[in-house]
Design an enzyme around this catalytic site. Structure first.
Site, PDB file in Angstrom:
ATOM      1  N   ASP A  31       0.825  -1.206   0.000  1.00 53.63           N
ATOM      2  CA  ASP A  31       0.000   0.000   0.000  1.00 53.63           C
ATOM      3  C   ASP A  31       0.868   1.268   0.000  1.00 53.63           C
ATOM      4  O   ASP A  31       1.980   1.257   0.524  1.00 53.63           O
ATOM      5  CB  ASP A  31      -0.903  -0.014   1.245  1.00 53.63           C
ATOM      6  CG  ASP A  31      -2.073   0.945   1.097  1.00 53.63           C
ATOM      7  OD1 ASP A  31      -2.326   1.439  -0.019  1.00 53.63           O
ATOM      8  OD2 ASP A  31      -2.740   1.214   2.119  1.00 53.63           O
ATOM      9  N   ASN A  82     -10.796  -2.810  -5.595  1.00 52.57           N
ATOM     10  CA  ASN A  82     -10.043  -1.947  -6.530  1.00 52.57           C
ATOM     11  C   ASN A  82     -10.769  -1.739  -7.860  1.00 52.57           C
ATOM     12  O   ASN A  82     -10.461  -0.787  -8.588  1.00 52.57           O
ATOM     13  CB  ASN A  82      -8.641  -2.510  -6.803  1.00 52.57           C
ATOM     14  CG  ASN A  82      -7.686  -2.373  -5.636  1.00 52.57           C
ATOM     15  OD1 ASN A  82      -6.745  -3.142  -5.499  1.00 52.57           O
ATOM     16  ND2 ASN A  82      -7.906  -1.396  -4.766  1.00 52.57           N
TER      17      ASN A  82
HETATM   18  C1  FPP Z   1      -2.130   0.216  -3.188  1.00 50.08           C
HETATM   19  O1  FPP Z   1      -1.647   1.541  -3.278  1.00 50.08           O
HETATM   20  C2  FPP Z   1      -1.601  -0.604  -4.257  1.00 50.08           C
HETATM   21  C3  FPP Z   1      -2.350  -1.179  -5.253  1.00 50.08           C
HETATM   22  C4  FPP Z   1      -3.804  -1.022  -5.340  1.00 50.08           C
HETATM   23  C5  FPP Z   1      -1.744  -1.973  -6.317  1.00 50.08           C
HETATM   24  C6  FPP Z   1      -0.539  -2.793  -5.982  1.00 50.08           C
HETATM   25  C7  FPP Z   1       0.235  -2.944  -7.222  1.00 50.08           C
HETATM   26  C8  FPP Z   1       1.570  -2.813  -7.312  1.00 50.08           C
HETATM   27  C9  FPP Z   1       2.472  -2.650  -6.145  1.00 50.08           C
HETATM   28  C10 FPP Z   1       2.176  -2.837  -8.675  1.00 50.08           C
HETATM   29  C11 FPP Z   1       3.205  -3.866  -8.881  1.00 50.08           C
HETATM   30  C12 FPP Z   1       2.710  -5.242  -8.729  1.00 50.08           C
HETATM   31  C13 FPP Z   1       2.980  -6.244  -9.587  1.00 50.08           C
HETATM   32  C14 FPP Z   1       2.615  -7.626  -9.221  1.00 50.08           C
HETATM   33  C15 FPP Z   1       3.623  -5.994 -10.866  1.00 50.08           C
HETATM   34  P1  FPP Z   1      -2.686   2.726  -3.280  1.00 50.08           P
HETATM   35  O2  FPP Z   1      -2.939   3.142  -4.669  1.00 50.08           O
HETATM   36  O3  FPP Z   1      -3.926   2.332  -2.516  1.00 50.08           O
HETATM   37  O4  FPP Z   1      -1.884   3.811  -2.487  1.00 50.08           O
HETATM   38  P2  FPP Z   1      -2.498   4.961  -1.559  1.00 50.08           P
HETATM   39  O5  FPP Z   1      -3.092   4.269  -0.359  1.00 50.08           O
HETATM   40  O6  FPP Z   1      -1.302   5.785  -1.210  1.00 50.08           O
HETATM   41  O7  FPP Z   1      -3.512   5.703  -2.377  1.00 50.08           O
END
Ligand code: FPP
Length: 234
Positions: free
Chosen positions: A12, A60
């Site tokens: 996250d 998501n």
């Molecule tokens: C949460 O950050 C993350 C995600 C919803 C996606 C996770 C994906 C990756 C780490 C990309 C790489 C993965 C692979 C397998 C290639 P957020 O967007 O919720 O962050 P925030 O809480 O700061 O808004």
């Protein structure tokens, strides 16, 4: 040092990492691919046996279409560029979740990476994609109810093990350690059943800033924990 056999990670903080730099959320996700490589390497080196990453939750899907599309393009890119390395380093790629919901191009890339790495025995890397624990548990309950209604299953035979065998994670041991980056301290519908006795490591570090060094810190924190599984102190 006692090393966790199975580590699950909630990656996250990509959005905040990007916002702090005036970049798009998509750029944050892109920056999040590097720690995936670093952590996979560090986990293999440390003697961890299973790694499970929460890459896309059922919730998501509610994000802007462009961000969702970007996340699957990133998955596609990751699979295209990393599969040879995964193959060479003994990684067997697995997926949990409703992967039928993924866009066709991502589904195809995933299917081909799963197939290519299928014979690898050393290290299962499980990607949770369109994954949600409540959906997983609901499907398991439905499968058991259908078997019971059809007379194939005696309800008295429904045990925790029998239920676990219906989950997407069937065959995977429960995580010993769950890491969540980004500062929040919650499970967000990830492995609710499987984390009954899991140790948690929460860190404010945003996922794109997470690396091998902090991974080591999480391993050290785990090694210092005393796991009792509801039993009395030793
Ligand atoms: C949460 O950050 C993350 C995600 C919803 C996606 C996770 C994906 C990756 C780490 C990309 C790489 C993965 C692979 C397998 C290639 P957020 O967007 O919720 O962050 P925030 O809480 O700061 O808004």
């Amino acid at each position: 040092m006692i090393v966790p056999r199975h580590i699950a990670i909630i990656m996250d903080g990509n959005g905040r990492w990007a916002a702090r730099r005036g970049l798009s959320r998509g750029s944050g996700h892109q920056a999040g691919a590097e720690p995936v490589r670093a952590v996979l390497k560090a986990a293999q080196k440390a003697g961890v046996k299973f790694l499970t990453l929460y890459a896309f939750s059922t919730e998501n899907w509610g994000r802007p279409q462009e961000e969702v599309r970007g996340l699957f393009e990133l998955l596609w890119q990751y699979l295209e560029s990393e599969t040879p390395e995964l193959l060479a380093s003994g990684v067997r790629l697995q997926a949990i979740g409703d992967t039928s919901a993924l866009p066709e191009f991502a589904r195809q890339a995933l299917a081909s990476a799963l197939e290519l790495t299928r014979a690898n025995q050393d290290f299962p890397l499980t990607l949770a994609l369109s994954y949600g624990s409540r959906a997983e548990l609901t499907l398991a309950a439905r499968a058991l109810a259908e078997a019971a209604a059809a007379g194939r299953l005696d309800p008295a035979e429904i045990t925790p093990d029998r239920l676990a065998a219906e989950l997407w994670t069937a065959g995977l041991p429960d995580p010993d350690l769950l890491i969540r980056t980004g500062g929040d301290m919650r499970l967000s519908n990830f492995l609710l059943w499987q984390c009954a006795y899991t140790e948690f490591y929460f860190t404010p570090t945003l996922w794109p800033d997470f690396g091998a060094e902090e991974f080591q810190a999480a391993l050290a924190a785990y090694a210092a924990r005393e796991r009792r599984y509801g039993l009395a102190e030793a």
